[in-house]
Motif scaffolding. Sequence first.
Motif, mmCIF file in Angstrom:
data_model
loop_
_atom_site.group_PDB
_atom_site.id
_atom_site.type_symbol
_atom_site.label_atom_id
_atom_site.label_comp_id
_atom_site.label_asym_id
_atom_site.label_seq_id
_atom_site.Cartn_x
_atom_site.Cartn_y
_atom_site.Cartn_z
ATOM 1 N N LEU A 1 0.825 -1.203 0.000
ATOM 2 C CA LEU A 1 0.000 0.000 0.000
ATOM 3 C C LEU A 1 0.864 1.261 0.000
ATOM 4 N N SER B 1 1.186 4.137 -3.054
ATOM 5 C CA SER B 1 0.954 5.577 -2.930
ATOM 6 C C SER B 1 2.156 6.373 -3.422
ATOM 7 N N LEU C 1 2.069 6.261 -7.347
ATOM 8 C CA LEU C 1 1.038 7.078 -7.975
ATOM 9 C C LEU C 1 1.395 8.564 -7.964
ATOM 10 N N PHE C 2 2.121 8.982 -6.951
ATOM 11 C CA PHE C 2 2.490 10.397 -6.914
ATOM 12 C C PHE C 2 3.794 10.669 -7.641
ATOM 13 N N ARG D 1 -6.373 8.515 -8.976
ATOM 14 C CA ARG D 1 -5.369 8.305 -7.947
ATOM 15 C C ARG D 1 -6.036 8.134 -6.579
ATOM 16 N N THR E 1 -8.129 4.929 -6.286
ATOM 17 C CA THR E 1 -7.263 3.760 -6.169
ATOM 18 C C THR E 1 -6.753 3.588 -4.746
ATOM 19 N N LEU E 2 -6.240 4.675 -4.174
ATOM 20 C CA LEU E 2 -5.639 4.565 -2.844
ATOM 21 C C LEU E 2 -6.684 4.263 -1.780
ATOM 22 N N ALA F 1 -6.511 0.753 0.335
ATOM 23 C CA ALA F 1 -6.424 0.759 1.795
ATOM 24 C C ALA F 1 -7.580 -0.033 2.400
ATOM 25 N N SER G 1 -8.362 3.256 4.785
ATOM 26 C CA SER G 1 -8.717 4.104 3.651
ATOM 27 C C SER G 1 -8.886 5.571 4.053
ATOM 28 N N THR H 1 -5.852 7.580 3.359
ATOM 29 C CA THR H 1 -5.460 7.889 1.988
ATOM 30 C C THR H 1 -6.512 8.760 1.316
ATOM 31 N N TYR I 1 -2.720 16.973 -2.347
ATOM 32 C CA TYR I 1 -3.143 15.608 -2.586
ATOM 33 C C TYR I 1 -4.156 15.529 -3.717
#
Lengths: 246, 212, 188
Positions: B26, B30, B33-34, B97, B100-101, B105, C79, C82, C138
């Motif tokens: 995980l 992340s 993706l960034f 993005r 997905t995250l 998670a 989750s 994120t 973000y």
Amino acid sequence: MARPWRRAADRPAQDDAVLPRTAVELVGVTHSYGDRTVLRDVSVVLAEHRVGVIGSNGSGKSTFARLLNGLVLPTAGRVLVDGLDTAEHLRAVRRRVGFVFQDPDAQIVHPTVAEDVAFGLHNQRVPAAEREQRVAEVLARYGLAGHADHPAHLLSGGQKQLLAIAGVLVMRPARVVFDEPTTLLDLANRRRVARVVEELEQDVLVVTHDLDLLAGFDRVLVVEDGRVVADGAPGETVGWYVARMS
Amino acid sequence: MTLLALYSPRPGALHRTPAGWKLAALAGLSVLLFAVPELPVAATALAVVVLLALAGARLTARQVLAQVRPVWLWLAGLLAFHLVVTDLATGALAVLRLATLVLAAAVVTATSRVAELVAVIEWLLAPLRLVGVRPGRIGLAIAMTLRFIPLVAERAGRIREAQAARGATRPLFLLLVPLLVQVLQLAHTTAEALDARGADDEAPPRPFWRRS
Amino acid sequence: MKTRDLAYIALFAAVVAVLGVLPPITVAVVPVPITAQTLGVMLAGSVLGARRGGLALLLFLAVVAIGMPVLSGGRGGLSVFTGPAAGYLYSWPIGAFVVGLLTQLFWRRLNLGWAFLANVVGGILVIYAIGIPFTSLYADVPLWASFTGSFVFLPGDGVKALIAALVAVGVRRAYPVIELPARQPAHR
Ligand SMILES: Nc1ncnc2c1ncn2[C@@H]1O[C@H](COP(=O)(O)OP(=O)(O)OP(=O)(O)O)[C@@H](O)[C@H]1O
Ligand SMILES: [Mg+2]
């Protein structure tokens, strides 16, 4: 093998596990919280199997009880448990002396019943197999076997107190101190706890306002204003206390 | 009130994967993706995660959608914002993005037991031994928190009833002072009970600056 | 750390969780519901001080992370860490720490005013200062957009800071945990 960095208070007594059960001894004990003195120069030797402590609210009973397993250390004087000074051998003393409080909610720290009982055994590094066996044993003894995986907060008040007692007794202490174990319970549960106390082979000291609990005791102390003002067989001292209060 | 963890017991392959690996994956995802802000990368990642959720974790399509629901307003707002201010590509990337995250998670959470995650936390905190922390105590602290939650709720209810019984219709927040004082006393006794049961038996590790 | 401190920390992690059960107020235009949980952040700092307050919120986040649905609305699990508003979550331990630091600083003369100041700085400014840029980075939106989006929360947060200040002053009188090392509070 004492680890060199251990503080003096943590030094294990060499053979504390096999020390014979002799007596609890208070030698000239005074205790103050800040500038407030709640026990004044108390000296007693307690070698009886079952000892009760009574007295009015705020007289210093709980402080007396807490001294016996080092939850409170004396401001002056010494407390010896089977020869171990509580100020010097704190951990050994705590292993010898189990402590049951008034409010079961304050003693249950794990979400489920079996986990909570196992807590003390984890601290003592008891191997998993033996741990499970001892937990099951003690749960069965106190009628909690069917609740092993239940959330502790769903138990009734009486069951919670039995759980708290189970959590202490599973550690097999040599002595058990109870501080008002029945105050929050109904009659049936009081009797139940009284029976538990009666059946213990350990030496017990019970602080209580529940005078019936002391019927079969060997010795009862009356504490007033930080002093032991009466001391003897329950027949005499309880009678004296009741007469004095009325 | 009884809390149930968001763990979802099913016989999926991901359930048997150690929690530590899943957490590492995980974290890796992340970063990826960034670090690589490309639309195809994000789209592929989302597809892979959805596939893992359905096949690896054996979640139903409903459960997968439920994971995205709490952020779905965000996603829509974000896309609209980018359409107006920047362009579709940037918006799509940001949305993909995020989705997905969040989903990845949620998959880790649904497939990992609480005890396993606590063990990972303790492992991660192990280096703190050097500064005198006992990582083993995090497990105790978490257990205590879970035990205190119903207790605090119950005591709050009791104080409210007591106040109501005396005819007090005071605003809710006036309950906070008596409640906190009561539960603080309770916590103090709890700590004593813990010590009496040997919670303090293990001496804390010596900080490195005091080791010889 | 003493077992007592551990118990206080766990207690406030639980208090934050219980505050999450109070129904959240959802403002139509913003995707983050207004909850009483930031009140818990302020209370932890105000009552326990910097170190224990910050640790209480870290512990709370650990409980969230292992999958307990203790965030308002029954959310939890990894989750939320994120999600786009995760920055606010990360800011909580720091916010509680700052509230605690200021409360300790003002301890001797703590009254409603000083307590309010501590809670506004630690419980509002610090949280916004971390949460707003986080969302902006973000979700790839400019700072001003994320900034304006947060303003709907300001009145609610002001009220919470006021409540936290009232409680801080009240608890200080009845059960001063921050002063603890010298004098233990009475127990029964
Ligand atoms: N931690 C503490 N700090 C300050 N004062 C304390 C503390 N614990 C107890 N006291 C005070 O010391 C006195 C004796 O307390 P103690 O708890 O020993 O009484 P007690 O005999 O057990 O009373 P009760 O029957 O009400 O339980 C009381 O006046 C109490 O307020
Ligand atoms: Mg007492």
